[in-house]
Design a protein around this motif. Structure first.
Motif, PDB file in Angstrom:
ATOM      1  N   HIS A  31       0.848  -1.195   0.000  1.00 44.45           N
ATOM      2  CA  HIS A  31       0.000   0.000   0.000  1.00 44.45           C
ATOM      3  C   HIS A  31       0.878   1.238   0.000  1.00 44.45           C
ATOM      4  N   TYR A  33       0.792   5.579   0.083  1.00 49.92           N
ATOM      5  CA  TYR A  33       0.051   6.802   0.393  1.00 49.92           C
ATOM      6  C   TYR A  33       0.886   7.995  -0.071  1.00 49.92           C
ATOM      7  N   TYR A  48      -4.388   7.166  -1.796  1.00 49.29           N
ATOM      8  CA  TYR A  48      -3.991   5.895  -1.184  1.00 49.29           C
ATOM      9  C   TYR A  48      -4.197   4.824  -2.253  1.00 49.29           C
ATOM     10  N   TRP A  98      -2.968  -5.438   4.022  1.00 50.73           N
ATOM     11  CA  TRP A  98      -4.097  -5.416   4.950  1.00 50.73           C
ATOM     12  C   TRP A  98      -4.220  -6.773   5.636  1.00 50.73           C
ATOM     13  N   LEU A 105       2.735   3.237   9.124  1.00 54.84           N
ATOM     14  CA  LEU A 105       3.209   3.879   7.909  1.00 54.84           C
ATOM     15  C   LEU A 105       4.707   4.140   8.014  1.00 54.84           C
TER      16      LEU A 105
END
Lengths: 116, 114
Positions: A31, A33, A48, A98, A105
């Motif tokens: 992931h 961001y 995101y 996830w 982060l």
């Protein structure tokens, strides 16, 4: 184990040009961001992404800004026809998949865009 | 909506003074809470975190306790050093359908003078 890699660290563009900022997440992170930090201001969420999928782009300006995270290669934040107000530090951060149990982060060092 | 509110700065302290930076949050679920630190010219680094009520996060002499009853996560340090001069961000994380969403406060600038 390299952290989050952003490049370029510094980018200078003239008004009307395009800016492309790249971000390679930490190994094993899926992931990405993007955040923008204006001078003397806080961190503003932009977008995101997962691989090949935008999850939340509620913070992206409707025009001139786009982001992608292709199956291969880094995530790219693209700003078309830059204006002076786009001058800022753009930070990328990544997180593990996830459900992995680690929702922290990890940030890159940032790309500082200056528009002349 | 979900958000974080932290104490406005800038904060200036003398070396060895006590530090408290207030942070409160609004969240619809059960967030994890974080403090990040940003040194001049650098990206944000995780300072400490807490994942459930009454947890205490600590690192480098900094502490913060997850208080569900007051929805707070105040950052404290008993004796600050010049090297602690930085911007401190409070943040929360909430699970979403496909991943975690993170919300950051506006940051509090700390300057420690010798």
């Amino acid at each position: 184990n390299a952290g989050v890699m952003q490049n370029p660290r510094h980018l200078v563009r003239r008004r009307g040009q395009e800016a492309r900022l790249r971000c390679s997440p930490m190994k094993g992170h899926s992931h990405v961001y993007w955040y923008r930090q204006l001078p003397e201001e806080g961190l503003k969420f932009m977008v995101y992404l997962q691989k090949e999928n935008i999850i939340d782009e509620s913070g992206m300006p409707k025009e001139r800004f786009s982001a992608e995270f292709p199956k291969e290669g880094p995530s790219i934040l693209r700003i078309q026809q830059v204006v002076r107000g786009d001058s800022a530090a753009y930070f990328c951060a990544s997180s593990p998949p996830w459900g992995s149990g680690a929702n922290v982060l990890t940030f890159g060092a940032g790309s500082r865009l200056t528009v002349l | 909506g979900d958000s974080v509110t932290q104490m406005e700065g800038p904060v200036t302290l003398s070396e060895e003074a006590c530090l408290t930076i207030n942070c409160t949050y609004t969240a619809t679920g059960y967030p994890s809470l974080f403090w990040y630190v940003q040194y001049p010219g650098e990206g944000l680094q995780l300072l400490l975190k807490a994942t459930k009520a009454d947890d205490k996060g600590s690192n480098k002499g900094f502490e913060a306790t997850y208080r569900k009853e007051t929805t707070s996560f105040h950052l404290e340090k008993g004796s600050v050093q010049v090297s602690d001069s930085a911007v401190y961000f409070c943040a929360l994380s909430l699970p979403a359908n496909t991943g975690n969403q993170f919300y950051f406060g506006t940051g509090t600038s700390l300057t420690v003078i010798p």
